[in-house]
Scaffold this motif. Structure first.
Motif, PDB file in Angstrom:
ATOM      1  N   ILE A 104       1.041  -0.977  -0.067  1.00 42.28           N
ATOM      2  CA  ILE A 104      -0.039  -0.167   0.142  1.00 42.28           C
ATOM      3  C   ILE A 104       0.780   1.113  -0.062  1.00 42.28           C
ATOM      4  O   ILE A 104       0.604   2.288  -0.793  1.00 42.28           O
ATOM      5  CB  ILE A 104      -0.855   0.066   1.397  1.00 42.28           C
ATOM      6  CG1 ILE A 104      -2.082  -1.066   1.192  1.00 42.28           C
ATOM      7  CG2 ILE A 104      -1.575   1.415   1.444  1.00 42.28           C
ATOM      8  CD1 ILE A 104      -2.879  -1.348   2.232  1.00 42.28           C
ATOM      9  N   LEU A 153      -5.550  -0.719   5.147  1.00 43.54           N
ATOM     10  CA  LEU A 153      -6.124  -0.983   3.980  1.00 43.54           C
ATOM     11  C   LEU A 153      -7.528  -0.540   3.786  1.00 43.54           C
ATOM     12  O   LEU A 153      -7.828   0.062   2.898  1.00 43.54           O
ATOM     13  CB  LEU A 153      -6.491  -2.722   4.238  1.00 43.54           C
ATOM     14  CG  LEU A 153      -6.931  -3.416   2.905  1.00 43.54           C
ATOM     15  CD1 LEU A 153      -6.322  -3.153   1.752  1.00 43.54           C
ATOM     16  CD2 LEU A 153      -7.255  -4.687   3.102  1.00 43.54           C
ATOM     17  N   GLU A 154      -8.489  -0.299   4.612  1.00 44.92           N
ATOM     18  CA  GLU A 154      -9.664   0.568   4.707  1.00 44.92           C
ATOM     19  C   GLU A 154      -9.406   1.925   4.190  1.00 44.92           C
ATOM     20  O   GLU A 154     -10.126   2.430   3.516  1.00 44.92           O
ATOM     21  CB  GLU A 154     -10.451   0.303   5.848  1.00 44.92           C
ATOM     22  CG  GLU A 154     -11.344  -0.926   6.139  1.00 44.92           C
ATOM     23  CD  GLU A 154     -12.210  -0.583   7.389  1.00 44.92           C
ATOM     24  OE1 GLU A 154     -12.338   0.544   8.044  1.00 44.92           O
ATOM     25  OE2 GLU A 154     -12.449  -1.638   7.945  1.00 44.92           O
ATOM     26  N   GLN A 157      -8.340   2.212   0.784  1.00 42.61           N
ATOM     27  CA  GLN A 157      -9.492   1.909  -0.183  1.00 42.61           C
ATOM     28  C   GLN A 157     -10.468   3.068  -0.284  1.00 42.61           C
ATOM     29  O   GLN A 157     -10.982   3.442  -1.284  1.00 42.61           O
ATOM     30  CB  GLN A 157     -10.270   0.550   0.188  1.00 42.61           C
ATOM     31  CG  GLN A 157      -9.293  -0.504   0.119  1.00 42.61           C
ATOM     32  CD  GLN A 157     -10.051  -1.883   0.498  1.00 42.61           C
ATOM     33  OE1 GLN A 157     -10.908  -1.826   1.263  1.00 42.61           O
ATOM     34  NE2 GLN A 157      -9.617  -2.978  -0.452  1.00 42.61           N
ATOM     35  N   SER A 158     -10.534   3.610   0.903  1.00 35.35           N
ATOM     36  CA  SER A 158     -11.591   5.038   0.813  1.00 35.35           C
ATOM     37  C   SER A 158     -10.848   6.289   0.590  1.00 35.35           C
ATOM     38  O   SER A 158     -11.511   7.218   0.324  1.00 35.35           O
ATOM     39  CB  SER A 158     -12.055   5.128   2.218  1.00 35.35           C
ATOM     40  OG  SER A 158     -10.779   5.649   3.363  1.00 35.35           O
TER      41      SER A 158
END
Length: 171
Positions: A104, A153-154, A157-158
């Motif tokens: 990421i 990760l959240e 993604q947002s």
């Protein structure tokens, strides 16, 4: 419907299969040498004595996070804008969660410091107390604990992670 009998396959001699007999090795005898040792013997005359009321378990509340370690961790998390405490290194992550966070950060082209927590057990245990977070990886942005793999990760993604990193880099 007629039932067929099933025959056990016959072994074909190696020479008939075109294999030289010098290549075929005969199996050694299958002997298992099990000899019980004295350390494996079970003593049947063992009896537990009831414990006295004075003998009780005591849990020591010793902290892995010493004042010196706290100072070291504070300096470390503030030494770079983004610090990742992980299992392994950015070039050789030793856990899938650590690898996910590394990918990421690389995807966002974020310069970051990686710290291999497997190299020092005191740092590993102390960091759990320092962050109040029991698992790794642990991502710190601008000196503050951001989260572990799932949170990172959240946020990625947002789009939130990119915003937080951009603010940190500009400060």
């Amino acid at each position: 419907m007629a039932l067929r009998s099933v025959k056990t396959p016959t072994s074909i001699p190696p020479t008939a299969a075109g294999i030289s007999s010098s290549i075929v090795k005969k199996p050694q005898s299958l002997r298992f040498a099990y000899k019980p040792t004295a350390s494996l013997a079970v003593r049947s005359n063992l009896k537990l004595k009831p414990s006295s009321s004075a003998a009780k378990f005591r849990c020591s509340a010793s902290s892995a996070l010493t004042p010196q370690l706290r100072d070291t961790l504070e300096k470390l998390v503030k030494s770079e804008k983004v610090v990742l405490f992980m299992k392994g290194t950015r070039d050789f992550p030793m856990c899938g969660f650590s690898n996910t966070v590394v990918q990421i950060l690389k995807n966002l082209n974020v310069p970051f410091e990686d710290v291999n927590i497997l190299e020092n057990e005191m740092v590993r245990q102390g960091l759990k107390e320092y962050s109040s977070w029991p698992t790794f990886p642990q991502l710190y942005i601008d000196g503050e604990f951001f989260g572990g793999c799932d949170i990172t990760l959240e946020a990625f993604q947002s789009g939130e992670l990119q915003e937080v990193v951009e603010r940190a880099m500009c400060s």
